[in-house]
Each structure stands twice: as structure tokens, then as C-alpha cells.
Motif scaffolding. Structure first.
Motif, PDB file in Angstrom:
ATOM      1  N   ILE A  88     -31.441  -0.678  -3.543  1.00 29.73           N
ATOM      2  CA  ILE A  88     -32.350  -0.705  -4.994  1.00 29.73           C
ATOM      3  C   ILE A  88     -33.767  -0.232  -5.748  1.00 29.73           C
ATOM      4  O   ILE A  88     -34.712   0.176  -4.822  1.00 29.73           O
ATOM      5  CB  ILE A  88     -32.354  -2.288  -4.938  1.00 29.73           C
ATOM      6  N   THR A 128     -28.709   0.682  -8.311  1.00 36.38           N
ATOM      7  CA  THR A 128     -28.346   1.041  -6.054  1.00 36.38           C
ATOM      8  C   THR A 128     -28.173   2.456  -6.236  1.00 36.38           C
ATOM      9  O   THR A 128     -27.291   3.104  -7.074  1.00 36.38           O
ATOM     10  CB  THR A 128     -27.049  -0.294  -6.296  1.00 36.38           C
ATOM     11  N   LYS A 142     -26.814  -2.256 -10.581  1.00 39.09           N
ATOM     12  CA  LYS A 142     -27.386  -3.523  -9.258  1.00 39.09           C
ATOM     13  C   LYS A 142     -25.903  -4.734  -9.210  1.00 39.09           C
ATOM     14  O   LYS A 142     -25.949  -4.907 -10.648  1.00 39.09           O
ATOM     15  CB  LYS A 142     -28.241  -3.732  -9.406  1.00 39.09           C
TER      16      LYS A 142
END
Length: 145
Positions: A88, A128, A142
Motif C-alpha cells: 500500500i 495498491t 486500494k
């Protein structure tokens, strides 16, 4: 010229080639030439030495190279890719298909959307990392799967 000197020169030339290529391929020929240099101290017959050199070269390539090759399988657990993929990051600029920047591990990276038709990601959003191409990370928002 003595046969041992010829094979010593060949060994040195292959060693120099190995230094410039760093593939651990020419090292096998250099090792075979060193062995032939030692054998040539006992015999000057090229009809014996050249086949020995050829056979030793093939044997060294087949059996010695896997041991001296530093990373023959390109183990991904120690590569650049494994450190970032799936992690992340934070978008420090808006991310589009053509521009953007992310921050991960206190490092700034160029970033692009993984899919060109995906919606732009706003500054400050969590993303991500899906893949990379050289120094550009390809990301998606994400939680998207």
C-alpha cells in the motif's frame, strides 16, 4: 610456441571475456584451458589437447556452471519486484494513466494507473502497487480487485 603457453593465453583471454560479460559462461572455457595448460606440460600433441579442451568445456558448462552461477533461477524473493508488489502506498499527486507520483517507505516513485480506462486517483488516496516497469509503479485504488 609451446602448447602450454597457447592454452595459458587462451585461458587468460577467456577470463578477460568473462570479466566483461559477467555471465559465468566463459569461466568454464577458462577453467578447461587451465587444465589443458597443465596437461600440455606433459605432452605437446594438439591432437590430444584440443579434444580434451572441448570435452572439458562441455563438462564444465553442464556440471560446474550451476554451482558458480550466482542466481541461476532469478529468485523473486530477493528481487526488486517482491519488495513493492502488493504493498500500500499514498498518492502524493493525482494519478492518471499518464502521470502521477506515490510515496512508499519514504520514497517517491513515478506512478501510473494499472488500467488506462480506470478512474483517476486523487492526491492523498491509498493505492495498491500491482506491477512495475523500470522505475514506474502501476497502481490501482486500494481495495479494488
Amino acid at each position: 610456441m609451446s602448447a602450454w603457453l597457447v592454452f595459458l593465453i587462451v585461458a587468460i583471454l577467456f577470463l578477460i571475456a568473462e570479466i566483461y560479460s559477467m555471465t559465468m559462461f566463459f569461466m568454464n572455457f577458462s577453467a578447461a584451458a587451465v587444465v589443458c595448460t597443465l596437461i600440455a606440460l606433459g605432452t605437446e600433441n594438439y591432437n590430444i589437447l584440443i579434444p580434451i579442451f572441448a570435452v572439458l568445456s562441455i563438462l564444465f558448462i553442464l556440471f560446474l556452471r550451476p554451482f558458480i552461477n550466482i542466481n541461476p533461477r532469478k529468485d523473486k524473493t530477493h528481487s526488486f519486484e517482491s519488495q513493492y508488489i502488493g504493498k500500500i502506498a499514498t498518492a502524493i499527486t493525482d494519478i492518471t494513466a499518464f502521470s502521477g507520483r506515490i510515496n512508499i517507505y519514504d520514497e517517491d516513485w513515478e506512478a501510473r494507473l494499472n488500467e488506462e480506462d480506470a478512474a483517476d486517483i486523487k492526491k492523498g488516496a491509498k493505492v495498491t502497487i500491482v506491477r512495475h516497469n523500470d522505475l514506474t509503479m502501476f497502481v490501482e485504488k486500494k481495495g479494488k480487485k
